[in-house]
Design a protein around this motif. Structure first.
Motif, PDB file in Angstrom:
ATOM      1  N   THR A  53       0.833  -1.187  -0.446  1.00  0.00           N
ATOM      2  CA  THR A  53       0.190  -0.170  -0.215  1.00  0.00           C
ATOM      3  C   THR A  53       1.363   1.578   0.000  1.00  0.00           C
ATOM      4  OG1 THR A  53      -2.052  -1.107   0.983  1.00  0.00           O
ATOM      5  CG2 THR A  53      -2.058   1.037   1.347  1.00  0.00           C
ATOM      6  N   LEU A  54       1.832   1.116   0.414  1.00  0.00           N
ATOM      7  CA  LEU A  54       2.986   2.540   0.878  1.00  0.00           C
ATOM      8  C   LEU A  54       3.492   2.288  -0.510  1.00  0.00           C
ATOM      9  CD1 LEU A  54       3.326   2.215   4.601  1.00  0.00           C
ATOM     10  CD2 LEU A  54       2.299   3.963   3.699  1.00  0.00           C
ATOM     11  N   GLY A  55       3.825   1.452  -1.049  1.00  0.00           N
ATOM     12  CA  GLY A  55       4.725   1.934  -2.381  1.00  0.00           C
ATOM     13  C   GLY A  55       5.578   1.140  -2.743  1.00  0.00           C
ATOM     14  N   ALA A  56       6.126   0.411  -1.967  1.00  0.00           N
ATOM     15  CA  ALA A  56       7.143  -1.226  -1.622  1.00  0.00           C
ATOM     16  C   ALA A  56       6.375  -1.967  -2.922  1.00  0.00           C
ATOM     17  CB  ALA A  56       7.042  -1.827  -0.706  1.00  0.00           C
ATOM     18  N   ASP A  57       7.907  -2.112  -3.477  1.00  0.00           N
ATOM     19  CA  ASP A  57       7.585  -3.153  -5.229  1.00  0.00           C
ATOM     20  C   ASP A  57       7.209  -4.929  -4.487  1.00  0.00           C
ATOM     21  OD1 ASP A  57      10.132  -4.931  -5.884  1.00  0.00           O
ATOM     22  OD2 ASP A  57      10.545  -2.938  -4.856  1.00  0.00           O
ATOM     23  N   LEU A  58       6.638  -5.445  -5.280  1.00  0.00           N
ATOM     24  CA  LEU A  58       6.036  -7.042  -5.495  1.00  0.00           C
ATOM     25  C   LEU A  58       7.811  -8.018  -5.086  1.00  0.00           C
ATOM     26  CD1 LEU A  58       3.695  -8.644  -5.236  1.00  0.00           C
ATOM     27  CD2 LEU A  58       4.198  -9.398  -7.820  1.00  0.00           C
ATOM     28  N   TYR A  59       8.610  -8.052  -5.486  1.00  0.00           N
ATOM     29  CA  TYR A  59       9.966  -8.629  -5.106  1.00  0.00           C
ATOM     30  C   TYR A  59      10.465  -7.942  -4.055  1.00  0.00           C
ATOM     31  CZ  TYR A  59      14.484 -10.088  -5.994  1.00  0.00           C
ATOM     32  OH  TYR A  59      15.595 -10.712  -6.036  1.00  0.00           O
ATOM     33  N   THR A  60      10.164  -6.447  -3.103  1.00  0.00           N
ATOM     34  CA  THR A  60      11.079  -6.360  -2.078  1.00  0.00           C
ATOM     35  C   THR A  60      10.534  -7.306  -1.255  1.00  0.00           C
ATOM     36  OG1 THR A  60      12.640  -4.264  -3.247  1.00  0.00           O
ATOM     37  CG2 THR A  60      11.790  -4.181  -0.685  1.00  0.00           C
ATOM     38  N   THR A  61       8.705  -6.994  -1.078  1.00  0.00           N
ATOM     39  CA  THR A  61       8.327  -7.003   0.038  1.00  0.00           C
ATOM     40  C   THR A  61       8.425  -8.768  -0.293  1.00  0.00           C
ATOM     41  OG1 THR A  61       6.635  -5.285  -0.491  1.00  0.00           O
ATOM     42  CG2 THR A  61       6.212  -7.365   0.494  1.00  0.00           C
ATOM     43  N   SER A  62       8.267  -9.659  -1.467  1.00  0.00           N
ATOM     44  CA  SER A  62       8.216 -10.851  -1.201  1.00  0.00           C
ATOM     45  C   SER A  62       9.701 -11.530  -0.235  1.00  0.00           C
ATOM     46  CB  SER A  62       8.665 -11.538  -2.452  1.00  0.00           C
ATOM     47  OG  SER A  62       9.091 -12.589  -2.637  1.00  0.00           O
ATOM     48  N   LYS A  63      10.639 -11.002  -0.514  1.00  0.00           N
ATOM     49  CA  LYS A  63      11.949 -10.795   0.303  1.00  0.00           C
ATOM     50  C   LYS A  63      11.743 -10.519   1.765  1.00  0.00           C
ATOM     51  CE  LYS A  63      14.414 -12.757  -2.784  1.00  0.00           C
ATOM     52  NZ  LYS A  63      14.688 -14.054  -3.196  1.00  0.00           N
ATOM     53  N   LEU A  64      11.297  -9.367   1.855  1.00  0.00           N
ATOM     54  CA  LEU A  64      11.335  -9.011   3.168  1.00  0.00           C
ATOM     55  C   LEU A  64      10.445  -9.876   3.894  1.00  0.00           C
ATOM     56  CD1 LEU A  64      10.365  -5.328   2.626  1.00  0.00           C
ATOM     57  CD2 LEU A  64      12.061  -6.337   4.317  1.00  0.00           C
ATOM     58  N   LEU A  65       9.498 -10.693   3.264  1.00  0.00           N
ATOM     59  CA  LEU A  65       8.440 -11.813   4.006  1.00  0.00           C
ATOM     60  C   LEU A  65       9.537 -12.921   4.148  1.00  0.00           C
ATOM     61  CD1 LEU A  65       4.942 -10.660   2.800  1.00  0.00           C
ATOM     62  CD2 LEU A  65       5.590 -11.218   4.596  1.00  0.00           C
ATOM     63  N   GLY A  66      10.349 -13.313   2.310  1.00  0.00           N
ATOM     64  CA  GLY A  66      11.359 -14.282   2.884  1.00  0.00           C
ATOM     65  C   GLY A  66      10.924 -15.740   2.586  1.00  0.00           C
ATOM     66  N   HIS A  67       9.203 -15.422   1.144  1.00  0.00           N
ATOM     67  CA  HIS A  67       8.824 -16.120   0.297  1.00  0.00           C
ATOM     68  C   HIS A  67      10.177 -16.346  -0.752  1.00  0.00           C
ATOM     69  CE1 HIS A  67       4.703 -14.029   1.262  1.00  0.00           C
ATOM     70  NE2 HIS A  67       5.083 -15.017   1.745  1.00  0.00           N
ATOM     71  N   THR A  68       9.887 -18.059  -0.748  1.00  0.00           N
ATOM     72  CA  THR A  68      11.413 -18.481  -2.369  1.00  0.00           C
ATOM     73  C   THR A  68      10.453 -18.379  -3.406  1.00  0.00           C
ATOM     74  OG1 THR A  68       9.687 -19.987  -1.679  1.00  0.00           O
ATOM     75  CG2 THR A  68      11.738 -20.063   0.115  1.00  0.00           C
TER      76      THR A  68
END
Length: 380
Positions: A337-352
């Motif tokens: 919502t605040l503008g982070a991109d999908l790839y970065t959010t994926s890495k922050l969540l630890g998604h493989t």
């Protein structure tokens, strides 16, 4: 002109027959008669009422597959009686024996799907019995297994929920993939089934807190301050409860002016290198005299934590389904919502796999759609 004589047609030892079912379908089976003894092999294949052209085409394909199985069984029977053997034949591995081996291998790898595999073994036994070998597993078997899960298997008198059926489909698919890796099969026949015919996992509904709801939670007291801090910490870093419970001070370090976490995630066993925002740091307890091996958060059991969360959410005016995992969903949707991109959010969540994160992007897109449609009807 000489009289022509017809050669009598040899009686087939195996015949394809049909049995009428109460739902209007016809069940296909093989009637095997040899040496004065009769036996039957039910193919778990069905002829459906021909209400349209699609049904006719489906029945034609089903009959062709059933006749192919019949021909194969006749050849096997004839060769067996003639004593013909393939010199390259190896001992046949029973599917259920392999499933048990797969279950044990999964346990050695730390996987927690033993109960699902055990149940899948029971379902397979109900579906085809115990004598099916890996070399007999083909596309027809796999299609029949999917149909059995969706339309026939009734453990408690009721059909399986779609999510449950997907779990038992996934287990057998995984076992056959493992058999291919072990060179026990050349190919997993599930890969030959079209995507539309497979059992897909339904998209789960993920509850999350809005920014205003997080503000309300911050302003609302809770009887256990550590649980409140741990929950809000998760809202601002995305860690699961299992990772927060095991978080130790040695996992927290300062890289210049940026605090970070370096932990092995409990669920995936994957390492994660996570920067902490000042808002996340705000909800970490003081270290005081704690050693590097001591835990950051001193928390009760997960069930007790969730018991404490529900009245806290109610006091904050939040009526939606609420658990600790809601905090992780909140972090993901907040970042996007605040503008982070999908790839970065994926890495922050630890998604493989970034596809695991896309469900949150869909949530945000739906909210955008709802927002622009708020003006509908205002200017009529």
């Amino acid at each position: 002109m000489g009289r022509s004589w017809m050669t009598p047609k040899a009686k087939e030892p195996i015949r394809l027959r049909m049995k009428d079912l109460s739902n209007g379908n016809k069940s296909l089976y093989l009637d095997i008669y040899r040496d004065g003894k009769r036996s039957y092999e039910y193919l778990k294949m069905y002829i459906i009422p021909e209400k349209d052209e699609n049904a006719k085409r489906q029945n034609k394909a089903t009959l062709a597959a059933a006749n192919a199985i019949k021909s194969k069984r006749i050849i096997e029977l004839t060769n067996g009686e003639a004593g013909i053997k393939n010199p390259n034949d190896e001992p046949k591995i029973l599917l259920l024996d392999w499933m048990q081996t797969y279950k044990e291998n999964q346990a050695k790898r730390g996987k927690k799907d033993g109960y699902q595999i055990k149940t899948a073994i029971r379902i397979i036994e109900d579906y085809v019995g115990r004598k099916v070998t890996l070399d007999q597993i083909d596309k027809t078997f796999c299609q029949g297994y999917i149909d059995y899960l969706l339309n026939e298997y009734r453990p408690n008198g009721k059909l399986l929920m779609h999510t449950t059926a997907h779990n038992y489909y996934r287990v057998v698919n995984g076992a056959l993939n493992a058999a291919v890796r072990e060179d026990l099969m050349k190919v997993n026949p599930f890969t030959r089934i079209s995507s539309s015919d497979k059992i897909h996992k339904p998209e789960s509904k993920r509850e999350y807190m809005t920014i205003d709801e997080v503000r309300s939670l911050i302003a609302t007291p809770m009887s256990n301050k550590t649980v409140k801090s741990a929950y809000l910490f998760s809202c601002f870093c995305g860690l699961r409860i299992s990772d927060i419970k095991e978080l130790r001070w040695k996992d927290v370090f300062c890289d210049g002016e940026q605090y970070r976490l370096q932990v092995i995630m409990q669920k995936t066993k994957a390492p994660i290198y996570l920067p902490l925002s000042p808002e996340a740091l705000r909800w970490m307890p003081e270290r005081d005299e704690k050693t590097a091996d001591e835990k950051v958060f001193d928390l009760p059991s997960v069930s007790r934590i969730n018991e404490l969360l529900k009245p806290w959410a109610a006091d904050a005016g939040i009526s939606k389904h609420f658990s600790f995992h809601t905090a992780r969903h909140t972090f993901a949707t907040m970042m996007l919502t605040l503008g982070a991109d999908l790839y970065t959010t994926s890495k922050l969540l630890g998604h493989t796999d970034v596809r695991m994160t896309q469900v949150y992007a869909k949530i945000i897109n739906r909210k955008k759609d709802e927002a622009v449609n708020l003006v509908n009807g205002l200017f009529d």
